[in-house]
Design an enzyme around this catalytic site. Sequence first.
Site, PDB file in Angstrom:
ATOM      1  N   HIS A   1       0.842  -1.202   0.000  1.00  0.00           N
ATOM      2  CA  HIS A   1       0.000   0.000   0.000  1.00  0.00           C
ATOM      3  C   HIS A   1       0.881   1.258   0.000  1.00  0.00           C
ATOM      4  CE1 HIS A   1      -3.235   2.708   1.095  1.00  0.00           C
ATOM      5  NE2 HIS A   1      -4.087   1.728   1.322  1.00  0.00           N
TER       6      HIS A   1
ATOM      7  N   GLU B   1      -0.695   1.246  -5.465  1.00  0.00           N
ATOM      8  CA  GLU B   1      -0.471   0.011  -4.721  1.00  0.00           C
ATOM      9  C   GLU B   1      -0.325  -1.193  -5.647  1.00  0.00           C
ATOM     10  OE1 GLU B   1      -3.620  -0.252  -1.750  1.00  0.00           O
ATOM     11  OE2 GLU B   1      -3.981   1.890  -2.060  1.00  0.00           O
TER      12      GLU B   1
END
Length: 310
Positions: free
Chosen positions: A180, A280
């Site tokens: 992330h 991500e």
Amino acid sequence: MSESSNRPPLSITPGQWSFTRWKTIGQLEALEIHHPLFRATLFLQGAHLTHFAPQDHADWLWLSNTARFEPGRAIRGGIPICWPWFGDPARNAPEVRKRISTDSAHGFARTALWKLEDVRESAHEVEISLSLDANEDFADAWNGHALALVTFVFSVRGCQIALTTTNLSSAPLAFSQALHTYLPTTDIERTRVLGLGDSHYIDTLDNWEYRAQEGPVYFHGETDRIYESHEPLTIMTPTGGRTLTSVGSDSIVVWNPGPEKAARLSDFPDTGWKSMLCVETANAASDYRVLNEGQSHTLGVFIGRKTFDY
């Protein structure tokens, strides 16, 4: 992904590291790398990288100035590891969802305490590996047994992350995941992502409808999309560019909370959305993965530098 796999490894005995030091930040233990060529900060909780920068460079990662470093609390910014599921459990494929027994998003890896496996140093690189044995200790949230091993390779050229999942159970294991990555920008409205043109994405803000992307991705308010793509990406900001090259992934998540959601997020400045974006590397939505007993899968990304005339 990296040329580092071709170099002869130099293993350093713990306690005799040249560039790596233990440091307590808030209530958490971290490894700080002070190499002549670069700097990095890596927490044991979540195997969470919060800082990386070549010498004389600003941080390549965005970290909230209100982030809190507390046991069991996810750190806002850097590169959280979302594993063994990504996002809302209810939005995962049935094979993934059936193993999850909590409403919490993004799995438990980002708040779990990882084990330091190895530190290797050389004149050009530092490589650090950490592991998480997802066993019965996590049975209240997840039904499965797997080993997650993450390796970070830092160099003047960039930062490589490789997350390998091995199924330690006798039954097939379905999981989703993401690295992330929070990236900084001086102006989100003058920032764009290249490499996703002509791909399709799920717009999670519009009833999870499929959309077609044409040209670069721009940011105009809240953005939350899951792209079906494995192409190398370039993020262009007013001050330069970054390249993201992924392996083991056919999905890319692009996210910015916008002003309204930013005001509701924990440990997030109200105006923080103007200075960050998330791109991500993932196995999300239909790109979830299934491993048979003993099988492994590696999800990885290399974050590099590229200079542009904006």
